[in-house]
Every structure is written in structure tokens, then in C-alpha cells.
Design a protein around this motif. Structure first.
Motif, PDB file in Angstrom:
ATOM      1  N   GLY A 146      42.977 -21.746  24.281  1.00 45.00           N
ATOM      2  CA  GLY A 146      43.962 -20.724  23.958  1.00 45.00           C
ATOM      3  C   GLY A 146      45.183 -21.189  23.203  1.00 45.00           C
ATOM      4  N   SER A 147      45.072 -22.234  22.394  1.00 42.47           N
ATOM      5  CA  SER A 147      46.272 -22.806  21.780  1.00 42.47           C
ATOM      6  C   SER A 147      46.226 -22.898  20.261  1.00 42.47           C
ATOM      7  CB  SER A 147      46.515 -24.212  22.345  1.00 42.47           C
ATOM      8  OG  SER A 147      45.413 -25.052  22.066  1.00 42.47           O
ATOM      9  N   LEU A 148      45.136 -22.531  19.633  1.00 44.14           N
ATOM     10  CA  LEU A 148      44.975 -22.742  18.197  1.00 44.14           C
ATOM     11  C   LEU A 148      45.232 -21.477  17.387  1.00 44.14           C
ATOM     12  CD1 LEU A 148      41.788 -24.992  18.082  1.00 44.14           C
ATOM     13  CD2 LEU A 148      44.168 -25.693  18.012  1.00 44.14           C
ATOM     14  N   ASP A 149      45.833 -21.704  16.228  1.00 47.35           N
ATOM     15  CA  ASP A 149      46.027 -20.621  15.270  1.00 47.35           C
ATOM     16  C   ASP A 149      44.862 -20.552  14.280  1.00 47.35           C
ATOM     17  OD1 ASP A 149      48.803 -19.629  15.866  1.00 47.35           O
ATOM     18  OD2 ASP A 149      49.244 -21.741  15.554  1.00 47.35           O
ATOM     19  N   ALA A 150      44.228 -21.679  14.027  1.00 45.00           N
ATOM     20  CA  ALA A 150      43.170 -21.685  13.010  1.00 45.00           C
ATOM     21  C   ALA A 150      42.207 -22.844  13.221  1.00 45.00           C
ATOM     22  CB  ALA A 150      43.787 -21.763  11.624  1.00 45.00           C
ATOM     23  N   VAL A 151      40.939 -22.598  12.913  1.00 38.62           N
ATOM     24  CA  VAL A 151      39.913 -23.644  12.962  1.00 38.62           C
ATOM     25  C   VAL A 151      39.118 -23.596  11.663  1.00 38.62           C
ATOM     26  CG1 VAL A 151      37.875 -24.505  14.146  1.00 38.62           C
ATOM     27  CG2 VAL A 151      39.733 -23.486  15.460  1.00 38.62           C
ATOM     28  N   PHE A 152      38.881 -24.774  11.069  1.00 34.44           N
ATOM     29  CA  PHE A 152      38.141 -24.869   9.808  1.00 34.44           C
ATOM     30  C   PHE A 152      36.836 -25.644  10.020  1.00 34.44           C
ATOM     31  CE2 PHE A 152      42.528 -24.273   8.755  1.00 34.44           C
ATOM     32  CZ  PHE A 152      42.526 -23.461   7.647  1.00 34.44           C
ATOM     33  N   ILE A 153      35.730 -25.086   9.554  1.00 38.49           N
ATOM     34  CA  ILE A 153      34.435 -25.771   9.601  1.00 38.49           C
ATOM     35  C   ILE A 153      33.853 -25.772   8.184  1.00 38.49           C
ATOM     36  CG2 ILE A 153      32.138 -25.859  10.604  1.00 38.49           C
ATOM     37  CD1 ILE A 153      33.169 -24.140  12.898  1.00 38.49           C
ATOM     38  N   ILE A 154      33.846 -26.952   7.557  1.00 38.73           N
ATOM     39  CA  ILE A 154      33.399 -27.027   6.166  1.00 38.73           C
ATOM     40  C   ILE A 154      32.228 -27.999   6.037  1.00 38.73           C
ATOM     41  CG2 ILE A 154      34.075 -27.531   3.788  1.00 38.73           C
ATOM     42  CD1 ILE A 154      35.521 -25.162   5.135  1.00 38.73           C
ATOM     43  N   ASP A 155      31.128 -27.480   5.502  1.00 39.10           N
ATOM     44  CA  ASP A 155      29.922 -28.287   5.280  1.00 39.10           C
ATOM     45  C   ASP A 155      29.531 -29.064   6.535  1.00 39.10           C
ATOM     46  OD1 ASP A 155      27.808 -29.052   3.566  1.00 39.10           O
ATOM     47  OD2 ASP A 155      28.746 -31.013   3.274  1.00 39.10           O
ATOM     48  N   THR A 156      29.718 -28.447   7.685  1.00 40.07           N
ATOM     49  CA  THR A 156      29.373 -29.060   8.965  1.00 40.07           C
ATOM     50  C   THR A 156      28.548 -28.131   9.830  1.00 40.07           C
ATOM     51  OG1 THR A 156      31.360 -30.433   8.994  1.00 40.07           O
ATOM     52  CG2 THR A 156      30.339 -29.976  11.109  1.00 40.07           C
ATOM     53  N   TYR A 157      28.747 -26.848   9.660  1.00 38.64           N
ATOM     54  CA  TYR A 157      28.085 -25.877  10.532  1.00 38.64           C
ATOM     55  C   TYR A 157      26.574 -26.052  10.514  1.00 38.64           C
ATOM     56  CZ  TYR A 157      27.137 -21.390  12.805  1.00 38.64           C
ATOM     57  OH  TYR A 157      26.709 -20.415  13.664  1.00 38.64           O
TER      58      TYR A 157
END
Length: 217
Positions: free
Chosen positions: A115-126
Motif C-alpha cells: 500500500g505504499s507505491l504511486d507507480a510500478v513499471f514493468i518493461i520487457d520483463t512481463y
């Protein structure tokens, strides 16, 4: 980022494949072909935000996020290999960066704070995530209300229209599969880019991007 939106973007940028994708010497060129500035604007990351870079490798995206969130923000940099995290820490130390927190994740758990994040990025990993259902659940639990997730992938021409298993075997994945999986995991799609350009300028590798938001309870 507008604090009223409580945006959490998880941007998972993992570079799998050629060693040149990992090395610091190629970062400037990657800014160009991946249109990183455009992606970060869409993510709306601002001073004081708490964000995550899943599949961080040597810290390409984490370093750029660090400058956006500033000393009041945090960047959680996650990878499953300690050697990559060691290189990231060395790169951060060289730049006098102190707001990046490295996490050695598991293949089914990025170990993000709840419950602490504003944003998560997943690039060429999913496409590398066999346990994507569990990982998306962890990401959702880590996001604030209305937190956002950005996924960027490449789709190779030779495997368009193939099964998910066949695409993953080619280190690639279609936006159609991921859109469906995000919705099933409790995310709403905010925007999409079906053609974000060519991965590493290779004509047979089309990039795409999805920006999703954690559903309200």
C-alpha cells in the motif's frame, strides 16, 4: 504527479537478451529508441513519489526515476539477480544517488511494501514472468488507491497470432494477452500505445505499452 490521484505506477523495465541492453554505455541510445521521456510523462511521476522498477538490471530506469522523485521520494529497484543489483548500487554511488532501494526479488514475488507505491513499471520483463498471476497480485497490493502500472513489451513479427506459450518462448508477447490478464487481476486500462516504435531499432520487433490503474474497492 497530482497527489489527489494517488497514482502508483509500477514500471517494470527489464532488459532480457543482448548484453548491450544492460550496459550503461547504451543508456543514451536507449533513451532515443525507447522514447523514455514520453513514457515517463505518461506515468506522471513527480517529486516525492514512491515508485518501483521491476527488472531493474543495472539501473537504467531506476536512475531516471530517481531524478524525478527527488530526495523526498523513493525508487524500489527489483531484480532476481544479485550481480545486477550490485552493479546498480555502484552506478548509483557514482552519481551520488541515495533514494534508490534495491530488492532481491523472487520469481513469483517482487517483495514490494504494501500500500505504499504511486507507480510500478514493468518493461520487457512481463513475458519472463511464469508466475504473472501472483506477481500482479503483489503489485496490486503494493499500490496506493488508484495506483498505476505501466507494462512495455515487444512483439516480434514472426510470432504474431501465435499462442501465449509460443510467444513467451520467443521472448515476446502480444498486448492482447496482457490486457486480458491485467483486467482479470483487478486493473482498469487507462491508455494503450499499440506501436511505440521498434525495440533496439530492429524492424521485426514492435514495442507496445499499456498504462493501467488499480481498481477501486
Amino acid at each position: 504527479m497530482n497527489s489527489a490521484n494517488n497514482i502508483l505506477i509500477v514500471l517494470l523495465f527489464s532488459v532480457i537478451g543482448m548484453q548491450s541492453q544492460y550496459t550503461e554505455s547504451d543508456w543514451a541510445e536507449r533513451d532515443e529508441w525507447m522514447k523514455t521521456t514520453t513514457l515517463l510523462k505518461m506515468g506522471d511521476v513527480s517529486f516525492g513519489d514512491v515508485v518501483a522498477d521491476i527488472g531493474c538490471h543495472e539501473g537504467y530506469l531506476s536512475t531516471r526515476l530517481s531524478s524525478l522523485v527527488g530526495h523526498n521520494g523513493k525508487v524500489y529497484a527489483i531484480d532476481v539477480r544479485e550481480d545486477r543489483l550490485e552493479k546498480l548500487r555502484a552506478n548509483a554511488k557514482k552519481r551520488n544517488i541515495s533514494n534508490i532501494i534495491t530488492i532481491l526479488g523472487d520469481y513469483d514475488n517482487p517483495k514490494l511494501p504494501t500500500g505504499s507505491l504511486d507507480a510500478v513499471f514493468i518493461i520487457d520483463t512481463y513475458h519472463e514472468m511464469d508466475s504473472y498471476v501472483k506477481i500482479l497480485e503483489h503489485v496490486k497490493n503494493a499500490l496506493k488507491p488508484n495506483g498505476k502500472l505501466m507494462v512495455l513489451e515487444k512483439l516480434k513479427d514472426k510470432i504474431k497470432g501465435k499462442t501465449r506459450k509460443e510467444q513467451v518462448a520467443a521472448h515476446s508477447l502480444s498486448i492482447d494477452y496482457v490486457r486480458k490478464e491485467l483486467k482479470q487481476a483487478g486493473f482498469s486500462i487507462i491508455s494503450e500505445i499499440n506501436d511505440h516504435g521498434k525495440w533496439e531499432k530492429e524492424q521485426d520487433k514492435q514495442m507496445w505499452m499499456i498504462l493501467a490503474e488499480k481498481n477501486k474497492i
